[in-house]
Motif scaffolding. Structure first.
Motif, PDB file in Angstrom:
ATOM      1  N   THR A   1       1.886  -4.117  -5.830  1.00  0.00           N
ATOM      2  CA  THR A   1       2.775  -3.972  -4.535  1.00  0.00           C
ATOM      3  C   THR A   1       1.844  -3.321  -3.597  1.00  0.00           C
ATOM      4  OG1 THR A   1       4.844  -3.938  -5.767  1.00  0.00           O
ATOM      5  CG2 THR A   1       4.867  -3.493  -3.380  1.00  0.00           C
ATOM      6  N   MET A   2       1.149  -2.388  -3.687  1.00  0.00           N
ATOM      7  CA  MET A   2       0.122  -1.659  -2.805  1.00  0.00           C
ATOM      8  C   MET A   2      -0.949  -2.550  -2.331  1.00  0.00           C
ATOM      9  SD  MET A   2      -0.124   2.372  -3.531  1.00  0.00           S
ATOM     10  CE  MET A   2       0.062   2.362  -5.533  1.00  0.00           C
ATOM     11  N   LEU A   3      -1.422  -3.492  -3.112  1.00  0.00           N
ATOM     12  CA  LEU A   3      -2.403  -4.286  -2.778  1.00  0.00           C
ATOM     13  C   LEU A   3      -1.968  -5.571  -2.057  1.00  0.00           C
ATOM     14  CD1 LEU A   3      -4.248  -4.056  -6.241  1.00  0.00           C
ATOM     15  CD2 LEU A   3      -5.236  -3.233  -4.280  1.00  0.00           C
ATOM     16  N   ASN A   4      -0.671  -5.938  -2.519  1.00  0.00           N
ATOM     17  CA  ASN A   4      -0.062  -7.091  -1.667  1.00  0.00           C
ATOM     18  C   ASN A   4       0.099  -6.668  -0.241  1.00  0.00           C
ATOM     19  OD1 ASN A   4       0.001  -8.499  -3.895  1.00  0.00           O
ATOM     20  ND2 ASN A   4       2.081  -8.041  -4.574  1.00  0.00           N
ATOM     21  N   VAL A   5       0.233  -5.482   0.130  1.00  0.00           N
ATOM     22  CA  VAL A   5       0.580  -5.203   1.443  1.00  0.00           C
ATOM     23  C   VAL A   5      -0.589  -4.872   2.248  1.00  0.00           C
ATOM     24  CG1 VAL A   5       3.058  -4.310   1.238  1.00  0.00           C
ATOM     25  CG2 VAL A   5       1.265  -2.834   1.179  1.00  0.00           C
ATOM     26  N   GLY A   6      -1.737  -4.896   1.623  1.00  0.00           N
ATOM     27  CA  GLY A   6      -3.139  -4.549   2.257  1.00  0.00           C
ATOM     28  C   GLY A   6      -3.819  -3.498   2.049  1.00  0.00           C
ATOM     29  N   ILE A   7      -3.174  -2.600   1.257  1.00  0.00           N
ATOM     30  CA  ILE A   7      -3.823  -0.957   1.199  1.00  0.00           C
ATOM     31  C   ILE A   7      -5.140  -1.032   0.690  1.00  0.00           C
ATOM     32  CG2 ILE A   7      -3.439   1.228   0.067  1.00  0.00           C
ATOM     33  CD1 ILE A   7      -0.589   0.720   0.379  1.00  0.00           C
ATOM     34  N   GLY A   8      -5.443  -2.134  -0.434  1.00  0.00           N
ATOM     35  CA  GLY A   8      -6.781  -2.040  -0.991  1.00  0.00           C
ATOM     36  C   GLY A   8      -7.787  -2.110   0.005  1.00  0.00           C
ATOM     37  N   GLN A   9      -7.955  -3.039   1.103  1.00  0.00           N
ATOM     38  CA  GLN A   9      -8.970  -2.830   2.362  1.00  0.00           C
ATOM     39  C   GLN A   9      -9.263  -1.444   2.920  1.00  0.00           C
ATOM     40  OE1 GLN A   9     -10.636  -5.892   2.670  1.00  0.00           O
ATOM     41  NE2 GLN A   9     -11.924  -4.720   3.830  1.00  0.00           N
ATOM     42  N   CYS A  10      -8.136  -0.779   3.020  1.00  0.00           N
ATOM     43  CA  CYS A  10      -8.393   0.367   3.643  1.00  0.00           C
ATOM     44  C   CYS A  10      -8.635   1.605   2.794  1.00  0.00           C
ATOM     45  CB  CYS A  10      -6.930   0.947   4.342  1.00  0.00           C
ATOM     46  SG  CYS A  10      -6.150  -0.367   5.216  1.00  0.00           S
ATOM     47  N   ILE A  11      -8.654   1.450   1.499  1.00  0.00           N
ATOM     48  CA  ILE A  11      -8.711   2.615   0.867  1.00  0.00           C
ATOM     49  C   ILE A  11     -10.194   2.346  -0.505  1.00  0.00           C
ATOM     50  CG2 ILE A  11      -6.577   3.200   0.609  1.00  0.00           C
ATOM     51  CD1 ILE A  11      -6.457   2.336  -2.534  1.00  0.00           C
ATOM     52  N   GLY A  12     -10.810   1.365   0.118  1.00  0.00           N
ATOM     53  CA  GLY A  12     -12.114   1.384  -0.762  1.00  0.00           C
ATOM     54  C   GLY A  12     -12.171   0.189  -1.784  1.00  0.00           C
ATOM     55  N   ILE A  13     -11.001  -0.945  -1.762  1.00  0.00           N
ATOM     56  CA  ILE A  13     -11.163  -1.881  -2.783  1.00  0.00           C
ATOM     57  C   ILE A  13     -10.784  -3.257  -2.001  1.00  0.00           C
ATOM     58  CG2 ILE A  13     -10.058  -2.747  -5.070  1.00  0.00           C
ATOM     59  CD1 ILE A  13      -8.595   0.065  -5.202  1.00  0.00           C
ATOM     60  N   PRO A  14     -11.904  -3.622  -1.358  1.00  0.00           N
ATOM     61  CA  PRO A  14     -11.772  -4.798  -0.672  1.00  0.00           C
ATOM     62  C   PRO A  14     -11.438  -5.979  -1.470  1.00  0.00           C
ATOM     63  CG  PRO A  14     -13.936  -4.069  -0.591  1.00  0.00           C
ATOM     64  CD  PRO A  14     -13.185  -2.811  -1.428  1.00  0.00           C
ATOM     65  N   ASN A  15     -12.001  -6.128  -2.437  1.00  0.00           N
ATOM     66  CA  ASN A  15     -11.839  -7.464  -3.406  1.00  0.00           C
ATOM     67  C   ASN A  15     -11.383  -6.949  -4.760  1.00  0.00           C
ATOM     68  OD1 ASN A  15     -12.909  -9.284  -1.456  1.00  0.00           O
ATOM     69  ND2 ASN A  15     -14.723  -8.194  -1.728  1.00  0.00           N
ATOM     70  N   PRO A  16     -10.219  -6.609  -5.044  1.00  0.00           N
ATOM     71  CA  PRO A  16      -9.617  -6.200  -6.178  1.00  0.00           C
ATOM     72  C   PRO A  16      -9.575  -7.232  -7.289  1.00  0.00           C
ATOM     73  CG  PRO A  16      -7.815  -6.663  -4.880  1.00  0.00           C
ATOM     74  CD  PRO A  16      -9.070  -6.789  -4.098  1.00  0.00           C
ATOM     75  N   ASN A  17     -10.090  -6.924  -8.509  1.00  0.00           N
ATOM     76  CA  ASN A  17     -10.099  -7.746  -9.662  1.00  0.00           C
ATOM     77  C   ASN A  17      -8.433  -7.915 -10.307  1.00  0.00           C
ATOM     78  OD1 ASN A  17     -10.208  -9.515 -11.898  1.00  0.00           O
ATOM     79  ND2 ASN A  17     -12.011  -8.266 -12.746  1.00  0.00           N
ATOM     80  N   LEU A  18      -7.663  -8.726  -9.596  1.00  0.00           N
ATOM     81  CA  LEU A  18      -6.156  -8.720 -10.179  1.00  0.00           C
ATOM     82  C   LEU A  18      -6.020  -9.118 -11.613  1.00  0.00           C
ATOM     83  CD1 LEU A  18      -4.541  -9.612  -6.798  1.00  0.00           C
ATOM     84  CD2 LEU A  18      -4.681  -7.330  -7.730  1.00  0.00           C
ATOM     85  N   GLU A  19      -6.858 -10.086 -12.012  1.00  0.00           N
ATOM     86  CA  GLU A  19      -6.927 -10.689 -13.141  1.00  0.00           C
ATOM     87  C   GLU A  19      -7.085  -9.664 -14.213  1.00  0.00           C
ATOM     88  OE1 GLU A  19      -9.004 -14.247 -15.964  1.00  0.00           O
ATOM     89  OE2 GLU A  19      -9.466 -14.371 -13.778  1.00  0.00           O
TER      90      GLU A  19
END
Length: 454
Positions: free
Chosen positions: A273-291
């Motif tokens: 859910t955090m990644l869905n709202v865009g947190i990844g880009q702001c905390i150092g995970i710009p391209n998360p491997n969701l698979e």
């Protein structure tokens, strides 16, 4: 030395993530901000539980007597109230009072009570050490008048409702009197009963006051909620609209909250859910491997995995670990665990299934204790429960050869020592640690001969 150019560029751009990358004007608290819907009568119940009675150590009682002596009202505030209402033991007691920092300092000085950690004074917090045994943080009721998303300029008040109004979540905005009276101005008790996480008043205002509250929302959701994905969609939209503000928050503070979230309930779902709202880009995970994260969750949902396993699943390479560490500032133990998981999470071949993992421990260049922890985590990550059970039962053998033994057996000191010991250790491991010192010494002539011929 080959270093990924993209990695260098990213590290350069993100080195000072929290140093005002996004310039935001300071926000001044308005009367509208302080007019959120509230209870006319804040008293909701009176506690008389064993957990409540357990908080009254002699030091707590003496603190209360002191404030009574000087006619300053004092109440228990925040998380302890929430925990007690849930029937849990209160871990840490924080206190709120109508007394100003100046008045508290005068009172404690007059009573010969030592005060420590004076850095909190400008925000209203004084920390007395009662009976030279226990420290308590006591904070003057306040309003955060001017905020910039990280810091606040405060104004002291004697109005309990206004102090409750400046707090982040309703469940954290309640007060508790020493007689057990629970004061709830913003319906935190109701939300606690419903296992609902809600901001005090307008969530957009609360978040803009301190963007770290985005991370705190998810942490407390994991602690309180009964379902993995029962979020208020309007609240998530507001979080999404404000998520860039996290770029101005230090990595250490973000990691403190994220780590607690990943140690709580619904960790995997909350991370997604955090990644869905865009947190990844702001905390150092710009391209998360969701698979890979989904694979991890499907095979490890019943295991208690380390927070670093969740993050490692999102990372595709060693470079990604470096990028994330540059942002969140892990401890060296956590950083090395992430490197280890990413490097060793793939399939491994050996004459015995456990052998490759035994080799990782016996050949490690890091502390052996840490290597054992990291191997355990890799086996959990892979869902290899049988191997994990075998590994936990494995007694780590001691390699029976060292430099002194080589010297005593005529091997001249030099660079060959390390290569010879490594060769002997490989033979010893492959033979399941059965060879004695004498057995291995017999192999020295042939190994030395091999090295001389190279």
């Amino acid at each position: 030395m080959l270093i990924n150019c993209k990695l260098l560029n990213f590290l350069s751009a993100t080195r000072n993530f929290s140093k005002a990358n996004i310039l935001r004007p300071k926000r001044v608290k308005t009367k509208v901000d302080m007019e959120a819907k509230f209870r006319e009568d804040p008293i909701v119940l009176k506690l008389d539980t064993p957990e409540f009675k357990n908080i009254f150590t002699q030091e707590v009682l003496d603190l209360k007597k002191l404030f009574d002596k000087y006619n300053y009202e004092i109440r228990i505030a925040g998380g302890a109230v929430r925990d007690l209402l849930l029937g849990q033991q209160a871990k840490d007691l924080d206190f709120a009072t109508v007394a100003t920092p100046k008045q508290m300092k005068e009172m404690f000085t007059a009573e010969n009570i030592r005060m420590i950690n004076m850095s909190g004074e400008k925000h209203g917090t004084i920390t007395p050490r009662i009976n030279d045994k226990e420290n308590f943080e006591v904070t003057t009721l306040r309003i955060d008048m001017i905020t910039d998303g990280r810091h606040a300029e405060v104004e002291f008040t004697k109005d309990w409702k206004l102090d409750a109004n400046r707090r982040d979540l309703t469940i954290n905005s309640m007060f508790l009197g020493f007689d057990g009276t629970v004061y709830d101005y913003f319906f935190g008790y109701d939300d606690l009963q419903k296992r609902r996480i809600a901001f005090v008043g307008d969530p957009d205002v609360r978040i803009k006051e301190d963007f770290l509250r985005i991370m705190r929302y998810f942490r407390f959701y994991g602690r309180i909620a009964e379902k993995a994905n029962n979020h208020d969609h309007h609240c998530l939209e507001i979080i999404k609209a404000n998520v860039e503000g996290l770029q101005n928050v230090s990595g250490e503070r973000i990691w403190m909250e994220l780590k607690k979230t990943l140690q709580g309930n619904f960790a995997g779902d909350l991370l997604k859910t955090m990644l869905n709202v865009g947190i990844g880009q702001c905390i150092g995970i710009p391209n998360p491997n969701l698979e890979e994260l989904d694979i991890l969750l499907n095979r490890c949902c019943h295991l208690e995995i380390h927070p670093m396993s969740y993050l490692a699943a999102l990372l595709k390479s060693i470079d990604d670990v470096t990028i994330l560490h540059s942002r969140l500032k892990f401890s060296s133990y956590e950083r090395d665990m992430a490197y280890f998981i990413v490097e060793h999470r793939g399939e491994k071949e050996g004459s015995r299934p456990l052998l490759p993992y035994e080799k990782l421990v016996l050949n490690t260049k890091i502390k052996q204790k840490d290597a054992v922890d990291y191997v355990r985590e890799v086996l959990k990550y892979r869902g290899s429960e049988n191997l994990l059970e075998q590994f936990n039962s494995w007694d780590i053998p001691r390699f029976p050869v060292d430099g002194k033994i080589l010297k005593d057996n005529g091997v001249p000191p030099g660079k060959m020592y390390g290569r010879i010991i490594n060769k002997l250790k490989d033979i010893w491991i492959d033979n399941e640690y059965k060879q004695t010192t004498a057995d291995l010494v017999k192999l020295l002539p042939s190994i030395i001969g091999e090295h001389k011929n190279k």
